[in-house]
Each structure stands twice: as structure tokens, then as C-alpha cells.
Design a protein around this motif. Structure first.
Motif, PDB file in Angstrom:
ATOM      1  N   GLY A   1       5.051  68.147   7.481  1.00  0.00           N
ATOM      2  CA  GLY A   1       3.857  68.357   6.673  1.00  0.00           C
ATOM      3  C   GLY A   1       3.145  69.640   7.072  1.00  0.00           C
ATOM      4  O   GLY A   1       3.763  70.576   7.613  1.00  0.00           O
ATOM      5  N   GLU A   2       1.871  69.684   6.815  1.00  0.00           N
ATOM      6  CA  GLU A   2       1.109  70.908   7.042  1.00  0.00           C
ATOM      7  C   GLU A   2       0.478  70.940   8.429  1.00  0.00           C
ATOM      8  O   GLU A   2       0.830  71.741   9.286  1.00  0.00           O
ATOM      9  CB  GLU A   2       0.039  71.005   5.957  1.00  0.00           C
ATOM     10  CG  GLU A   2      -0.794  72.268   6.042  1.00  0.00           C
ATOM     11  CD  GLU A   2      -1.908  72.263   5.028  1.00  0.00           C
ATOM     12  OE1 GLU A   2      -2.871  71.470   5.200  1.00  0.00           O
ATOM     13  OE2 GLU A   2      -1.818  73.024   4.054  1.00  0.00           O
ATOM     14  N   GLN A   3      -0.478  70.084   8.637  1.00  0.00           N
ATOM     15  CA  GLN A   3      -1.198  70.026   9.914  1.00  0.00           C
ATOM     16  C   GLN A   3      -1.831  68.640   9.995  1.00  0.00           C
ATOM     17  O   GLN A   3      -1.985  67.966   8.980  1.00  0.00           O
ATOM     18  CB  GLN A   3      -2.280  71.090   9.956  1.00  0.00           C
ATOM     19  CG  GLN A   3      -3.306  70.910   8.847  1.00  0.00           C
ATOM     20  CD  GLN A   3      -4.641  71.539   9.157  1.00  0.00           C
ATOM     21  OE1 GLN A   3      -4.876  72.057  10.227  1.00  0.00           O
ATOM     22  NE2 GLN A   3      -5.557  71.466   8.198  1.00  0.00           N
TER      23      GLN A   3
ATOM     24  N   PRO B   1       1.048  62.008  14.163  1.00  0.00           N
ATOM     25  CA  PRO B   1       1.086  62.521  12.794  1.00  0.00           C
ATOM     26  C   PRO B   1       1.123  61.407  11.746  1.00  0.00           C
ATOM     27  O   PRO B   1       1.637  60.316  12.013  1.00  0.00           O
ATOM     28  CB  PRO B   1       2.390  63.320  12.765  1.00  0.00           C
ATOM     29  CG  PRO B   1       3.267  62.667  13.775  1.00  0.00           C
ATOM     30  CD  PRO B   1       2.340  62.181  14.861  1.00  0.00           C
ATOM     31  N   PHE B   2       0.576  61.670  10.595  1.00  0.00           N
ATOM     32  CA  PHE B   2       0.661  60.787   9.434  1.00  0.00           C
ATOM     33  C   PHE B   2       0.203  59.348   9.714  1.00  0.00           C
ATOM     34  O   PHE B   2       0.878  58.390   9.356  1.00  0.00           O
ATOM     35  CB  PHE B   2       2.086  60.818   8.850  1.00  0.00           C
ATOM     36  CG  PHE B   2       2.399  62.136   8.193  1.00  0.00           C
ATOM     37  CD1 PHE B   2       1.827  62.477   6.976  1.00  0.00           C
ATOM     38  CD2 PHE B   2       3.227  63.070   8.817  1.00  0.00           C
ATOM     39  CE1 PHE B   2       2.079  63.714   6.378  1.00  0.00           C
ATOM     40  CE2 PHE B   2       3.487  64.311   8.222  1.00  0.00           C
ATOM     41  CZ  PHE B   2       2.915  64.622   6.998  1.00  0.00           C
TER      42      PHE B   2
ATOM     43  N   ASN C   1       4.544  68.268  11.802  1.00  0.00           N
ATOM     44  CA  ASN C   1       3.798  69.236  10.995  1.00  0.00           C
ATOM     45  C   ASN C   1       4.149  70.652  11.441  1.00  0.00           C
ATOM     46  O   ASN C   1       4.504  70.864  12.601  1.00  0.00           O
ATOM     47  CB  ASN C   1       2.289  69.010  11.183  1.00  0.00           C
ATOM     48  CG  ASN C   1       1.807  67.731  10.524  1.00  0.00           C
ATOM     49  OD1 ASN C   1       1.867  67.594   9.312  1.00  0.00           O
ATOM     50  ND2 ASN C   1       1.347  66.783  11.323  1.00  0.00           N
TER      51      ASN C   1
ATOM     52  N   ALA D   1      -2.857  59.825   3.920  1.00  0.00           N
ATOM     53  CA  ALA D   1      -1.615  60.430   3.420  1.00  0.00           C
ATOM     54  C   ALA D   1      -0.405  59.757   4.074  1.00  0.00           C
ATOM     55  O   ALA D   1       0.616  59.516   3.424  1.00  0.00           O
ATOM     56  CB  ALA D   1      -1.596  61.934   3.697  1.00  0.00           C
TER      57      ALA D   1
ATOM     58  N   GLY E   1      -4.539  65.720  10.060  1.00  0.00           N
ATOM     59  CA  GLY E   1      -5.845  65.535   9.438  1.00  0.00           C
ATOM     60  C   GLY E   1      -6.826  64.949  10.449  1.00  0.00           C
ATOM     61  O   GLY E   1      -6.538  64.869  11.651  1.00  0.00           O
TER      62      GLY E   1
ATOM     63  N   HIS F   1       3.068  67.235  -1.131  1.00  0.00           N
ATOM     64  CA  HIS F   1       2.430  66.578   0.000  1.00  0.00           C
ATOM     65  C   HIS F   1       1.876  65.222  -0.457  1.00  0.00           C
ATOM     66  O   HIS F   1       1.321  65.134  -1.551  1.00  0.00           O
ATOM     67  CB  HIS F   1       1.291  67.464   0.518  1.00  0.00           C
ATOM     68  CG  HIS F   1       0.852  67.053   1.884  1.00  0.00           C
ATOM     69  ND1 HIS F   1       0.097  65.933   2.100  1.00  0.00           N
ATOM     70  CD2 HIS F   1       1.109  67.594   3.094  1.00  0.00           C
ATOM     71  CE1 HIS F   1      -0.103  65.814   3.410  1.00  0.00           C
ATOM     72  NE2 HIS F   1       0.507  66.801   4.025  1.00  0.00           N
TER      73      HIS F   1
ATOM     74  N   GLU G   1      -5.440  61.889  12.365  1.00  0.00           N
ATOM     75  CA  GLU G   1      -4.358  62.302  13.271  1.00  0.00           C
ATOM     76  C   GLU G   1      -4.945  63.004  14.489  1.00  0.00           C
ATOM     77  O   GLU G   1      -4.492  62.806  15.624  1.00  0.00           O
ATOM     78  CB  GLU G   1      -3.379  63.222  12.536  1.00  0.00           C
ATOM     79  CG  GLU G   1      -2.516  62.524  11.483  1.00  0.00           C
ATOM     80  CD  GLU G   1      -3.225  62.263  10.162  1.00  0.00           C
ATOM     81  OE1 GLU G   1      -4.317  62.834   9.939  1.00  0.00           O
ATOM     82  OE2 GLU G   1      -2.694  61.479   9.349  1.00  0.00           O
TER      83      GLU G   1
HETATM   84  N1  URA Z   1      -1.299  65.688   6.480  1.00  0.00           N
HETATM   85  C1  URA Z   1      -0.304  66.339   7.099  1.00  0.00           C
HETATM   86  O1  URA Z   1       0.225  67.326   6.604  1.00  0.00           O
HETATM   87  N2  URA Z   1       0.092  65.892   8.263  1.00  0.00           N
HETATM   88  C2  URA Z   1      -0.428  64.832   8.864  1.00  0.00           C
HETATM   89  O2  URA Z   1       0.006  64.509   9.955  1.00  0.00           O
HETATM   90  C3  URA Z   1      -1.463  64.155   8.192  1.00  0.00           C
HETATM   91  C4  URA Z   1      -1.888  64.599   7.005  1.00  0.00           C
END
Ligand code: URA
Ligand code: SF4
Length: 212
Positions: free
Chosen positions: A51-53, A64-65, A91, A69, A55, A182, A58
Motif C-alpha cells: 500500500g501507500e503508508q 499495517p492494514f 507499504n 482500509a 494510517g 487502494h 496503523e
Molecule cells: N493504508 C495503507 O496504504 N496502508 C496501511 O497500512 C493502512 C492504510
């Protein structure tokens, strides 16, 4: 320029990487974030989802995640028949970037200096996990791997060759890359959310088929 490179351990697997990433100061994002959110999942996973980064959730929990999301992603993986034990989640940027609106922390999109600075961690994760397939969740991950001009809308769900010129620092390379939206884009789709979710599931169906 900014880079995580000096913080990488010279040896060891995922556990050594995770430990070292905990004290990365490769870019300014570590300053305002709570902690590094490194990838999570089996070290032998065949598929890496990126993913991106992290949130807000997290950032607090260190995994992560695990926020909204992530909840949607979990449900979609299950519905698509993808075993979580086959998936390593991470991420492209390991620290939460945000701005305050009142006392709420609002997600801030990482820029290319941050995705570049953090790249050595993801490259190291790929060398350690050695997946067959990398699934990019959203444009930030997709463009970090496939270039700035890549459009998720045009090529989503397609099983593509892992880019031969992408530098992951040696070792065996993933065979394929597949991009989709995403999961937070599905959550934000408003009235179109059902259709957005079904389209996301279709893409994950292509992932399930690829790793069958
Ligand atoms: N969005 C992301 O891209 N990564 C995460 O870990 C949580 C939300
Ligand atoms: Fe290091 Fe990446 Fe965090 Fe920047 S975002 S400090 S490069 S782990």
C-alpha cells in the motif's frame, strides 16, 4: 538526499529488517510519527501486497492494514479466496505522514522524495520474502514500482511482468506485478461503493488465479 539505506542491517531476514527499521531516520517522517510500521505476514508468502503508508490506526498499533482500509482488504481477500497465510502486507512508506485538522490527524500523501527514501526497506522485504507476485494497492505503490506515468485505471487487474529495470538490490526477483485500487478508495466511493468493491474483488480474483 534522504535515504533509509544507511539504516539497513548487513545481514539477517525479515526479523532483523523489522528491528532495524524501528530506528530508521532516513527521512523526516519519523519525527512526527509514533513508530515505524513495517510489513507483516509470513516470511515465505507467495504474494506481497503493498500500500501507500500507514494510517492513523496503523501508526498507533505498529502494524499495517489494521484500520478501516485493512478491514475492507481482509474481507475482500477472504471473498476472493486468498489465504492470509499466503500474503505479506506492507507499504512503500513506513511512517505515517499527516497534518492536523483541529485535533484530528489527516492522512498526507507521501511525495516522491519519501517513497525514494523508504525504497531500500521495500526492496529488502522483496529480497527476504521472495514472492512470485507483488500486488500494488493504489497509485502511490503502482507509480513507485512502475513509474510516474503508470495509470492504475488503465491497467488494473492485469498480470504484468515485474519490471526488469527496477532495482531491488539483487537476488531472485518476483515474476509478476498486478495493480489495483487502494482499499481506502473503495471506502470513499460513496454511492458507487458496491460497484467499486466488486471491481476490487475482480482484481483480487486475478490475483487468486495467478497464485493458484
Ligand atoms: N493504508 C495503507 O496504504 N496502508 C496501511 O497500512 C493502512 C492504510
Ligand atoms: Fe525511514 Fe521510511 Fe520512516 Fe522515512 S518513512 S524515516 S525512510 S522508515
Amino acid at each position: 538526499y534522504q535515504s533509509a539505506e544507511p539504516f539497513l542491517p548487513s545481514q539477517g531476514g525479515i526479523a532483523a529488517l523489522r528491528k532495524a527499521a524501528g530506528s530508521c531516520r532516513g527521512c523526516a517522517l519519523h519525527r512526527d510519527a509514533t513508530q515505524t510500521v513495517f510489513g507483516d505476514g509470513p516470511a515465505e508468502a507467495r504474494t506481497v501486497f503493498v500500500g501507500e503508508q500507514p494510517g492513523d490506526r496503523e501508526d498507533r498499533e505498529g502494524r499495517p492494514f489494521v484500520g478501516p482500509a485493512g478491514g475492507l482488504l481482509d474481507r475482500a481477500l477472504e471473498e476472493a479466496g486468498i489465504d492470509r497465510d499466503d500474503a505479506y502486507l506492507t507499504n512503500v512508506v513506513k511512517h505515517f505522514k499527516y497534518t492536523y485538522r483541529g485535533n484530528r490527524r489527516m492522512h498526507g500523501k507521501p511525495g516522491s522524495s519519501e517513497t525514494k527514501a523508504c525504497w531500500p526497506w521495500f526492496a529488502a522485504e522483496l529480497r527476504a520474502v521472495r514472492p512470485e507476485l507483488v500486488v500494488c494497492l493504489g497509485a502511490t505503490a503502482a507509480q513507485t514500482l512502475l513509474g510516474k506515468s503508470f495509470r492504475v485505471t488503465a491497467d488494473r487487474g492485469a498480470l504484468l511482468d515485474f519490471p526488469p529495470d527496477l532495482d531491488i538490490g539483487g537476488g531472485p526477483r518476483p515474476r509478476y506485478v498486478l495493480t489495483t485500487v487502494h482499499p481506502s478508495a473503495v471506502l470513499r466511493a460513496g454511492d458507487d461503493r458496491d460497484a467499486a468493491y466488486r471491481a476490487f474483488l475482480d482484481d483480487l480474483g486475478a490475483v487468486a488465479e495467478a497464485i493458484e
